[in-house]
Write an enzyme that holds these catalytic residues in place. Structure first.
Site, short mmCIF file in Angstrom:
data_model
loop_
_atom_site.label_atom_id
_atom_site.label_comp_id
_atom_site.label_asym_id
_atom_site.label_seq_id
_atom_site.Cartn_x
_atom_site.Cartn_y
_atom_site.Cartn_z
N ASN A 119 -15.28 -6.97 2.30
CA ASN A 119 -14.22 -6.02 1.91
C ASN A 119 -14.47 -4.73 2.68
O ASN A 119 -15.39 -3.98 2.38
CB ASN A 119 -14.31 -5.79 0.39
CG ASN A 119 -13.37 -4.70 -0.08
OD1 ASN A 119 -12.53 -4.20 0.69
ND2 ASN A 119 -13.50 -4.31 -1.34
N TRP A 120 -13.62 -4.51 3.68
CA TRP A 120 -13.85 -3.35 4.56
C TRP A 120 -13.48 -2.02 3.89
O TRP A 120 -13.78 -0.95 4.41
CB TRP A 120 -13.04 -3.50 5.85
CG TRP A 120 -13.50 -4.61 6.74
CD1 TRP A 120 -14.47 -5.55 6.46
CD2 TRP A 120 -13.00 -4.93 8.05
NE1 TRP A 120 -14.60 -6.43 7.51
CE2 TRP A 120 -13.71 -6.07 8.50
CE3 TRP A 120 -12.03 -4.38 8.88
CZ2 TRP A 120 -13.48 -6.65 9.75
CZ3 TRP A 120 -11.79 -4.95 10.11
CH2 TRP A 120 -12.51 -6.07 10.54
N LYS A 121 -12.74 -2.09 2.78
CA LYS A 121 -12.26 -0.88 2.10
C LYS A 121 -11.51 0.02 3.10
O LYS A 121 -10.86 -0.52 4.02
CB LYS A 121 -13.43 -0.16 1.42
CG LYS A 121 -14.22 -1.12 0.51
CD LYS A 121 -15.19 -0.43 -0.40
CE LYS A 121 -15.91 -1.48 -1.24
NZ LYS A 121 -16.82 -0.91 -2.22
N GLY A 143 -21.81 0.31 -3.72
CA GLY A 143 -22.01 1.43 -2.80
C GLY A 143 -23.15 2.36 -3.18
O GLY A 143 -23.27 3.45 -2.63
N SER A 173 -23.83 -3.75 -3.39
CA SER A 173 -25.02 -3.47 -2.58
C SER A 173 -25.75 -4.73 -2.09
O SER A 173 -26.97 -4.75 -2.02
CB SER A 173 -25.98 -2.55 -3.34
OG SER A 173 -25.36 -1.30 -3.60
N GLU A 198 -18.63 -7.72 -10.01
CA GLU A 198 -19.08 -6.52 -9.30
C GLU A 198 -19.42 -5.44 -10.31
O GLU A 198 -18.52 -4.69 -10.74
CB GLU A 198 -17.97 -6.02 -8.37
CG GLU A 198 -17.63 -6.97 -7.24
CD GLU A 198 -17.15 -6.23 -6.01
OE1 GLU A 198 -17.67 -6.52 -4.93
OE2 GLU A 198 -16.30 -5.33 -6.11
N GLY A 213 -19.32 -5.08 0.67
CA GLY A 213 -18.66 -3.86 1.13
C GLY A 213 -19.33 -3.34 2.39
O GLY A 213 -19.10 -3.85 3.50
N GLY A 214 -20.17 -2.34 2.23
CA GLY A 214 -20.78 -1.65 3.36
C GLY A 214 -21.39 -2.56 4.42
O GLY A 214 -21.18 -2.37 5.63
N HIS A 246 -10.12 -4.86 -8.09
CA HIS A 246 -11.37 -4.22 -7.65
C HIS A 246 -11.60 -2.97 -8.51
O HIS A 246 -10.64 -2.27 -8.86
CB HIS A 246 -11.29 -3.85 -6.17
CG HIS A 246 -12.62 -3.46 -5.61
ND1 HIS A 246 -13.16 -2.22 -5.81
CD2 HIS A 246 -13.53 -4.16 -4.89
CE1 HIS A 246 -14.35 -2.16 -5.24
NE2 HIS A 246 -14.60 -3.34 -4.67
#
Ligand code: 13P
Length: 254
Positions: free
Chosen positions: A9-11, A173, A212, A167, A233-234, A95
């Site tokens: 998920n690039w957000k 994050g 994370s 999540e 994510g990140g 989300h």
């Protein structure tokens, strides 16, 4: 046997040049023999271009959100049918950033689930508790409530078309991942809640962990019996780290 899924998920990240580099690196780095599904979820405006860049590769394309409506006077919205047309197979819904920053209710998320399935796409339904809820001991109740809203809106057959992503909000994050045991506890709870509707559906349901996940902790998480992959994510913005995570998921397949 549930085939693992690792979704990035690039957000609100990406650029045309950066995406092209990242997708090219994924194409080269992915082992076609891996028994794992890999997906990227760029922002809406890059989806069509990403689809073109991924042509001929097994990497799946998903959207980060979707409208509950099919068409009409809903300024700024994007429908599930539009997502299908530009090459998406999946859409993330519910989300925690949508729920908290944009006030999305359980009921709206349930309507999105239905719209996504109706368009022939796979909804990736996110659930999870805040730190406050965890500390109050209400994790299971919160997740049950989030699931119940969807169970109330769709049939068992429709629910079976989806993927669930657990999540925990406090792990997103923050660098503070849930321990494999903490995550497994909630994953087992989700599968149990699903089995109350249908044991068969629950047995086949893919439940991803997100929060994370890194190359360094993926293997321990994916080694748990009810964790069927990850929503990243990140670490999905860096090809090397993302591929290490995909590799870890592939390694759990026996
Ligand atoms: P991080 O992996 O950056 O914690 O984000 C998780 C997430 O929210 C994926 O949807």
């Amino acid at each position: 046997m549930r085939r693992p899924l690792v979704a990035g998920n690039w957000k609100l990240h990406g650029s045309r040049d950066g995406n092209a580099r990242l997708l090219a690196a994924l194409r080269t780095g992915l082992d076609p023999g891996w028994a794992v599904d890999v997906m990227v979820c760029p922002p809406f405006v890059y989806l069509a271009e990403a689809h073109a860049a991924l042509e001929g590769s097994p990497v799946l394309l998903g959207a980060q959100d979707v409208s509950a409506e099919n068409q009409g006077a809903y300024t700024g919205e994007v429908s599930a049918g539009m997502l299908r047309e530009v090459g998406c197979s999946h859409a993330i819904i519910g989300h925690s950033e949508r729920r908290t920053l944009y006030g999305e209710s359980d009921e709206l998320v349930a309507r999105k689930f239905k719209a996504v399935v109706a368009a022939g796409l796979v909804p990736v339904l996110c659930v999870g508790e805040t730190l406050q809820e965890r500390e109050a001991g209400t994790t299971h109740a919160v997740v049950q409530r989030q699931l119940d809203a969807v169970f109330a809106a769709v049939s068992i057959e429709e629910f079976a078309r989806g993927v669930v992503a657990y999540e925990p909000v406090w792990a997103i994050g923050t660098g503070r991942t849930a321990s494999p045991e903490q995550a497994q506890d909630v994953h087992a709870f989700i599968r149990h809640a699903a089995s109350m509707r249908s044991a068969r559906m629950a047995g086949g349901l893919r439940i991803l962990y997100g929060g994370s996940v890194k190359g360094t902790n993926a293997q321990a998480l994916f080694g748990m019996p009810d964790i069927d992959g990850g929503l990243i994510g990140g670490a999905s913005l860096e090809a090397g780290d993302f591929l290490t995570i995909c590799n870890a998921a592939a390694g759990t397949v026996t």
